[in-house]
Design a protein around this motif. Structure first.
Motif, short mmCIF file in Angstrom:
data_model
loop_
_atom_site.label_atom_id
_atom_site.label_comp_id
_atom_site.label_asym_id
_atom_site.label_seq_id
_atom_site.Cartn_x
_atom_site.Cartn_y
_atom_site.Cartn_z
N ALA A 172 0.84 -0.42 -0.15
CA ALA A 172 -0.36 -0.38 -0.24
C ALA A 172 0.98 1.32 -0.18
N ILE A 173 0.60 2.45 -0.99
CA ILE A 173 1.33 3.59 -0.93
C ILE A 173 0.78 4.75 -0.57
N SER A 174 1.49 5.46 0.09
CA SER A 174 0.58 6.72 0.04
C SER A 174 1.68 7.83 0.53
N THR A 175 2.04 9.08 0.71
CA THR A 175 2.83 9.99 1.29
C THR A 175 2.63 10.49 2.29
N THR A 176 3.15 10.94 3.15
CA THR A 176 3.11 10.59 4.66
C THR A 176 2.38 12.58 4.81
N HIS A 177 2.22 13.41 4.09
CA HIS A 177 1.42 13.66 4.27
C HIS A 177 -0.39 13.37 4.38
N ASP A 178 -0.64 12.26 3.31
CA ASP A 178 -2.11 12.43 3.10
C ASP A 178 -2.41 10.66 4.68
N ILE A 179 -1.18 10.51 5.28
CA ILE A 179 -1.17 9.99 6.24
C ILE A 179 -1.66 10.19 7.18
N ILE A 180 -1.01 11.28 7.64
CA ILE A 180 -1.46 12.18 9.13
C ILE A 180 -2.06 13.22 9.17
N SER A 181 -2.67 13.39 7.33
CA SER A 181 -3.97 14.78 7.28
C SER A 181 -5.70 13.86 7.58
N ASN A 182 -5.13 13.03 7.49
CA ASN A 182 -6.20 12.05 7.12
C ASN A 182 -7.11 11.70 8.43
N PRO A 183 -8.08 10.96 8.62
CA PRO A 183 -8.18 10.11 9.56
C PRO A 183 -7.57 8.58 9.48
N LEU A 184 -8.02 7.83 11.13
CA LEU A 184 -7.57 6.47 10.46
C LEU A 184 -8.35 5.73 9.15
#
Length: 464
Positions: free
Chosen positions: A315-327
């Motif tokens: 699974a791939i994302s960015t640091t920003h998207d992981i921490i700025s979105n809810p669980l």
């Protein structure tokens, strides 16, 4: 969630080893060459996977019983008594020549009780409790399985194995060892007939790579290779039972409340780790995991197949998207990757491996890698003295300071006897505190004076 605090006193003991011997099949077996599958042939599987089991009782002599049972089991599983050979194209085959598997008999001046209660890795003196593979650079002419049985002063014993990952995954190895256990208990034949059939996972003709496979992007990710150092890492264990998983589940929207324990727990840990590590907001972060795909093919891989049938989706994302979105965002990422693991995905992986020359995996501190062993049941090999007190890896973290650390999930029980999942975590010391703080957002952390105990589990193989 309970943070497990250890205060183990260092344990030092002496192990007396006999000269290694070779156990050959108890009856004549065919001489032939066996092809390996494309998944077997991966470069990253060319290593020896260690495992260790502790038993309370071993009378009569476990050495004699297990040696005889191994010889009987190798009649049906005769390729394991052979040796790897390399073809002109670089792929491996097994020469079924009956040379046998390495076996070491040993005695240790220590009791099982001295290892502490409960038994949780890492264990002391594991190098002395396992067969030495330091000379295994001769990879193509070396035993495919190495077994050491160490008798303890108390009458118990330790069974340590190192298996060549090219030949079998953990489900296949467990199948073989269950056969050994059945024969040790007096069975005439293994209850599951071994199936070779590695052609089922050969490339199509012509190969058709129909999916994107970022798990095989071999380059390092963009983080500083020195972000984790041996001088500044901290290791902790965390226990997650039904209460903790329920607390996380209640935070999710209705359509995600039926998510699996693996999906919920991993999303929580991955998100907390990403925040704790303070990666650059634009950094690409990945979660990679191992999953058994025997049931994904149609027709399914036959019962008794003991080769590698695992893939490592990411699974791939960015640091920003992981921490700025809810669980729920992270849960959806993991669920979407799992949904993508179809029959065609598996076939595409096989074709990709066949055409790309056995590539390695993407690696780096931004990649969090998990192998879920919480449902494999490696402690359930009963050679006549009951199940093992502990059965699983001797070490629960893997990786390196420059590439980041992955870990296993293990089945366990807390101090109250509640079953759950034991999650080891290895992070830079400066990040571990923040990791615990993030977990505290989901539930209160309580420290236990007594660590959790590892428990038996279902024999379902690696599954997420």
């Amino acid at each position: 969630m309970a943070e497990i605090v250890f205060s183990k006193t260092p344990l030092v003991f002496e192990v007396t080893k006999q000269k290694p011997t070779l156990i050959t099949p108890a009856e004549p077996t065919p001489y032939e060459f066996k092809e390996l599958s494309e998944i077997d042939n991966q470069q990253r599987l060319r290593f020896f996977e260690p495992g260790i089991l502790f038993y309370r009782s071993g009378r009569p002599d476990p050495v004699k019983v297990i040696k005889e049972a191994l010889g009987k089991a190798l009649v049906a599983y005769y390729p394991l008594a052979g040796r790897l050979r390399e073809k002109g194209d670089g792929k491996l085959v097994i020469e079924c020549n009956g040379e046998g598997i390495m076996f070491v008999e040993a005695d240790a001046d220590v009791t099982l009780a001295q290892f502490g209660e409960p038994l949780i890795p890492p264990f002391p003196c594991t190098e002395e409790l396992q067969c030495d593979t330091s000379n295994s650079e001769a990879f193509l002419d070396y035993s495919l399985l190495l077994v050491q049985v160490t008798r303890l002063k108390c009458g118990g014993f330790i069974l340590a194995l190192k298996s060549n990952h090219v030949v079998a995954d953990v489900t296949g190895l467990s199948q073989f060892m269950h056969a050994v256990a059945e024969l040790a208990r007096g069975a005439e034949f293994p209850s599951i007939r071994p199936v070779w059939d590695r052609h089922l996972l050969l490339a199509r003709n012509p190969p058709r790579v129909t999916r994107v496979h970022p798990e095989y992007d071999e380059e390092m990710d963009g983080t500083d290779e020195n972000i984790v150092s041996f001088d500044d890492v901290q290791r902790k264990f965390f226990f997650f039972g039904a209460t903790e998983i329920g607390n996380i589940r209640r935070l999710l929207p209705e359509h995600l409340k039926s998510s699996t324990t693996f999906e919920i727990l991993t999303a929580c840990i991955w998100r907390s780790r990403t925040i704790a590590m303070q990666f650059n907001p634009k950094d690409e972060v990945r979660f990679r995991f191992l999953i058994n795909v025997r049931h994904k093919l149609n027709p399914p891989i036959p019962t008794g197949y003991y080769g590698n049938v695992v893939v490592t989706p990411v699974a791939i994302s960015t640091t920003h998207d992981i921490i700025s979105n809810p669980l729920e965002y992270t849960v959806e990422l993991i669920k979407n990757v799992k949904r993508s693991i179809t029959e065609e995905y598996v076939k595409s992986v096989v074709d990709f491996l066949a055409t790309k020359g056995r590539p390695g995996f993407h690696r780096g501190a931004c990649t969090y890698y998990v192998v879920d062993l919480s449902r494999v049941g490696l402690d359930q090999w009963d050679f006549g003295w009951g199940n093992a007190v502990y059965g699983g890896p001797a070490e629960v973290w893997f990786g390196s300071p420059s590439t980041g650390f992955g870990n296993y999930y293990l089945a366990g029980k807390n101090g109250n006897g509640e079953s759950g999942i034991l999650v080891p975590m290895c992070l830079p010391r400066w990040a571990m505190g923040r990791f615990v703080e993030e977990l505290n957002r989901y539930f209160s952390v309580s420290e236990l004076e007594q660590p959790v105990s590892l428990s038996g589990s279902l024999r379902t193989g690696i599954a997420a």
